[in-house]
Design a protein around this motif. Structure first.
Motif, PDB file in Angstrom:
ATOM      1  N   HIS A 374      39.455  22.531  55.236  1.00 41.06           N
ATOM      2  CA  HIS A 374      38.292  22.787  56.087  1.00 41.06           C
ATOM      3  C   HIS A 374      37.079  22.045  55.523  1.00 41.06           C
ATOM      4  CE1 HIS A 374      39.949  26.300  58.500  1.00 41.06           C
ATOM      5  NE2 HIS A 374      40.911  26.028  57.625  1.00 41.06           N
ATOM      6  N   PHE A 375      36.381  21.334  56.401  1.00 44.63           N
ATOM      7  CA  PHE A 375      35.223  20.549  55.988  1.00 44.63           C
ATOM      8  C   PHE A 375      33.996  20.969  56.782  1.00 44.63           C
ATOM      9  CE2 PHE A 375      38.967  17.995  55.182  1.00 44.63           C
ATOM     10  CZ  PHE A 375      38.716  17.453  53.924  1.00 44.63           C
ATOM     11  N   PRO A 376      32.810  20.750  56.208  1.00 47.57           N
ATOM     12  CA  PRO A 376      31.590  21.006  56.994  1.00 47.57           C
ATOM     13  C   PRO A 376      31.545  20.047  58.164  1.00 47.57           C
ATOM     14  CG  PRO A 376      31.091  19.834  54.938  1.00 47.57           C
ATOM     15  CD  PRO A 376      32.523  20.266  54.853  1.00 47.57           C
ATOM     16  N   ASN A 377      31.212  20.560  59.321  1.00 46.39           N
ATOM     17  CA  ASN A 377      31.257  19.752  60.552  1.00 46.39           C
ATOM     18  C   ASN A 377      29.961  18.961  60.720  1.00 46.39           C
ATOM     19  OD1 ASN A 377      32.112  18.681  62.925  1.00 46.39           O
ATOM     20  ND2 ASN A 377      31.946  20.560  64.119  1.00 46.39           N
ATOM     21  N   ASP A 378      29.761  17.981  59.795  1.00 43.90           N
ATOM     22  CA  ASP A 378      28.529  17.203  59.850  1.00 43.90           C
ATOM     23  C   ASP A 378      28.795  15.706  59.879  1.00 43.90           C
ATOM     24  OD1 ASP A 378      29.554  16.903  57.372  1.00 43.90           O
ATOM     25  OD2 ASP A 378      27.750  17.479  56.260  1.00 43.90           O
ATOM     26  N   LYS A 379      30.026  15.319  60.273  1.00 42.41           N
ATOM     27  CA  LYS A 379      30.373  13.901  60.268  1.00 42.41           C
ATOM     28  C   LYS A 379      29.497  13.095  61.222  1.00 42.41           C
ATOM     29  CE  LYS A 379      34.309  10.791  60.394  1.00 42.41           C
ATOM     30  NZ  LYS A 379      35.774  10.666  60.487  1.00 42.41           N
ATOM     31  N   VAL A 408      41.800  19.447  58.602  1.00 46.10           N
ATOM     32  CA  VAL A 408      42.896  18.540  58.313  1.00 46.10           C
ATOM     33  C   VAL A 408      44.127  19.377  57.996  1.00 46.10           C
ATOM     34  CG1 VAL A 408      43.809  16.920  56.600  1.00 46.10           C
ATOM     35  CG2 VAL A 408      41.507  16.598  57.516  1.00 46.10           C
ATOM     36  N   THR A 409      45.250  19.065  58.625  1.00 47.35           N
ATOM     37  CA  THR A 409      46.472  19.840  58.423  1.00 47.35           C
ATOM     38  C   THR A 409      47.533  19.006  57.708  1.00 47.35           C
ATOM     39  OG1 THR A 409      47.308  19.214  60.610  1.00 47.35           O
ATOM     40  CG2 THR A 409      46.034  21.251  60.463  1.00 47.35           C
ATOM     41  N   ALA A 410      48.555  19.694  57.196  1.00 49.54           N
ATOM     42  CA  ALA A 410      49.564  19.053  56.364  1.00 49.54           C
ATOM     43  C   ALA A 410      50.443  18.076  57.125  1.00 49.54           C
ATOM     44  CB  ALA A 410      50.440  20.130  55.699  1.00 49.54           C
ATOM     45  N   ASP A 411      50.458  18.146  58.443  1.00 47.22           N
ATOM     46  CA  ASP A 411      51.331  17.265  59.220  1.00 47.22           C
ATOM     47  C   ASP A 411      50.647  15.974  59.643  1.00 47.22           C
ATOM     48  OD1 ASP A 411      49.699  18.909  60.813  1.00 47.22           O
ATOM     49  OD2 ASP A 411      50.872  18.430  62.583  1.00 47.22           O
ATOM     50  N   PRO A 422      34.433  14.286  56.844  1.00 50.09           N
ATOM     51  CA  PRO A 422      33.056  13.867  57.137  1.00 50.09           C
ATOM     52  C   PRO A 422      32.381  13.101  56.014  1.00 50.09           C
ATOM     53  CG  PRO A 422      33.076  16.165  56.497  1.00 50.09           C
ATOM     54  CD  PRO A 422      34.516  15.725  56.522  1.00 50.09           C
ATOM     55  N   TRP A 423      33.104  12.739  54.968  1.00 50.64           N
ATOM     56  CA  TRP A 423      32.480  12.082  53.825  1.00 50.64           C
ATOM     57  C   TRP A 423      32.561  10.561  53.936  1.00 50.64           C
ATOM     58  CZ3 TRP A 423      35.729  15.887  50.520  1.00 50.64           C
ATOM     59  CH2 TRP A 423      35.129  17.147  50.575  1.00 50.64           C
ATOM     60  N   ASP A 424      31.758   9.889  53.145  1.00 50.44           N
ATOM     61  CA  ASP A 424      31.672   8.430  53.184  1.00 50.44           C
ATOM     62  C   ASP A 424      32.971   7.813  52.694  1.00 50.44           C
ATOM     63  OD1 ASP A 424      30.988   5.790  53.112  1.00 50.44           O
ATOM     64  OD2 ASP A 424      28.990   6.144  52.267  1.00 50.44           O
ATOM     65  N   SER A 425      33.576   6.941  53.506  1.00 42.73           N
ATOM     66  CA  SER A 425      34.868   6.359  53.170  1.00 42.73           C
ATOM     67  C   SER A 425      34.793   5.353  52.031  1.00 42.73           C
ATOM     68  CB  SER A 425      35.489   5.672  54.402  1.00 42.73           C
ATOM     69  OG  SER A 425      34.629   4.647  54.864  1.00 42.73           O
TER      70      SER A 425
END
Length: 483
Positions: A374-379, A408-411, A422-425
């Motif tokens: 689970h990520f903060p929804n700030d992308k 993001v899920t395992a599949d 949402p983080w910088d690639s």
């Protein structure tokens, strides 16, 4: 010197007896069981199961079903690709085993599974289905189907008739060629699904016969993780000690990075499968580059943690009597997780989640961990000021219906994961290629020789915010490191 016929007879595989429980199990093979448990069970009994074949898609091992084929026993076990849990059982040659239902033989060396015998053993049911293209008649019961080939000369008798093929006009009788077992909630064996997961897991958690894990904490239903913060494990349990009760509850175990202690983890999860003491970092050399802080930190968190699995597989042990504090792993193979403890502070430093992807070096070492990140929804925060009157086309994926965009899920494959993170690639794990100027290449992870690991190397990618992912050549992510 040639062996005597008597010795040859001793080496033959043993004929097994399997009890049919419609909608539930065939002998020891129970619907809902994990691929990990099933393969371990078969490995421990080579006399009964001398030939075991695992069939899967190399490019899409999660999208399509797994099949464990037991050709000597005439059985195929089918598993859902994403859950890695058994969803149906096919007996494609009943003559190779002994089948029993309510103390009566259905098929054995002395019993032929005729239509009349099966109808008497299992009782009346609705008229079956005749498929002309295949010339087969299917007799269906809840969670169970029998397939009877119909000779071409008798095909017309069952194309429009509702009569049961108890006996053909020439005095012969249909004999079952295939038997399918599936959950009661499935309409038929072709569309079989895994039975209620929470109920199956709760029964495993209450089991006193399993060799691994703490009672109530033997098997996971799901894992929800926030990189850089915590991991929450969900264990379905029964309200009553009687596992036949339908009322279920879910208990949670929370592992907080930099806070949870060994005592906390041992109290909640019980004794680990193994404790592994971490060897010296082999990636520190990368920390002296111009990108030192980023590469050094991520690489140490990624590659070195992955390499500990190689040492575990090779049964290596390390002398723990060194004077300097040493970080150590709690390996919970049956949960699909590793927990790295800081050797000085004795708090949780990292958590590693394993996907048990076939083709990976660690396949079948760990049970598949059903994780969600689970990520903060700030992308797309920079797009919040758009005109509300303007319609925005949002890209969707049919495979992700019902999955929020910040999960993001395992599949998922790596490309899909990166779109949701949402983080910088630019914070990807990489090393500078000095021969080509400022270009960067991914960190390559090679474990074992080409004979030990014929599938080749993997690479690492990740983010400084607390996440490293190991990526296979087909794009799947077998291992996640949270720190």
């Amino acid at each position: 010197m040639a062996e005597s016929p008597r010795n040859e007879k001793k080496q033959r595989s043993k004929r097994i007896e399997l009890v049919i429980t419609p909608g539930r199990s065939l002998g020891p093979f129970r619907l809902g069981s994990t691929l990990w448990d099933t393969i371990h069970y078969l490995r421990e009994r080579p006399n009964f199961f001398p030939s075991v074949e695992l069939k899967y898609s190399q490019e899409e091992p999660i999208k399509y079903d797994f099949i464990i084929a037991l050709p000597t026993n005439g059985i195929n076990l089918r598993f859902d690709g994403t859950l890695q849990r058994m969803k149906s059982i096919e007996c494609f040659d009943p003559t190779k085993i002994k089948l029993v239902y309510q103390n009566s033989d259905v098929s054995s060396s002395r019993t032929i599974p005729t239509f009349l015998l099966i109808y008497k053993a299992f009782g009346p049911t609705y008229p079956g289905e005749f498929v002309r293209e295949r010339s087969v008649y299917t007799l269906k019961y809840p969670g169970l189907s029998f397939i009877f080939p119909i000779p071409a000369r008798h095909r017309e008798l069952y194309e429009s008739s509702t009569d049961l093929p108890l006996e053909f006009p020439d005095g012969t009788t249909p004999i079952a060629s295939h038997i399918y077992l599936f959950s009661n909630g499935s309409p038929n064996w072709q569309r079989a699904t895994v039975p209620s997961l929470a109920k199956i897991v709760a029964e495993h958690n209450a089991s006193t016969t399993l060799k691994y894990g703490k009672i109530g904490r033997r098997e996971l239903e799901s894992v929800k993780a926030q990189p850089g913060k915590e991991v929450v494990l969900h264990f379905p349990t029964h309200d009553s000690l009687d596992s036949r009760e339908n009322t279920l509850t879910t208990s949670q175990v929370r592992i907080t990075l930099q806070i949870s202690t060994p005592q906390d983890i041992l109290a909640e999860l019980g004794k680990p499968s193994r404790i592994f003491y971490k060897e010296e970092d082999k990636m520190k050399i990368h920390s002296v580059t111009d990108d030192g802080a980023m590469i050094g930190r991520i690489a140490e968190d990624g590659k070195n943690d992955q390499e500990h699995n190689t040492a575990v597989n090779e049964e290596e042990e390390k002398d723990t009597s060194a004077l300097e504090p040493t970080d150590y792993f709690f390996n919970y193979f049956h949960l699909g997780i590793d927990i790295l403890m800081d050797g000085t502070l004795h708090v949780c430093k990292k958590v590693i989640l394993h996907g048990n992807i076939p083709g990976h070096y660690d396949f079948q070492r760990y049970k598949r961990c059903p994780y969600q990140l689970h990520f903060p929804n700030d992308k797309n925060d920079n797009n919040h000021d758009h005109d509300p009157k303007v319609l925005v086309d949002v890209e969707s994926d049919a495979d992700d219906i019902g999955v929020p965009g910040d999960i993001v899920t395992a599949d998922m494959k790596i490309d899909k994961m990166k779109k949701r993170i949402p983080w910088d690639s630019k914070n990807a794990v990489s090393v500078k290629d000095t021969s080509k100027g400022a270009q960067h290449k991914p960190v390559i992870l090679t474990r074992g020789s080409s004979e030990q690991n014929p599938f080749g190397s993997t690479h690492l990618t990740g983010y400084d915010e607390g996440l490293v992912m190991e990526v296979m050549k087909n794009g799947h992510v077998p291992t996640i490191v949270l720190f």
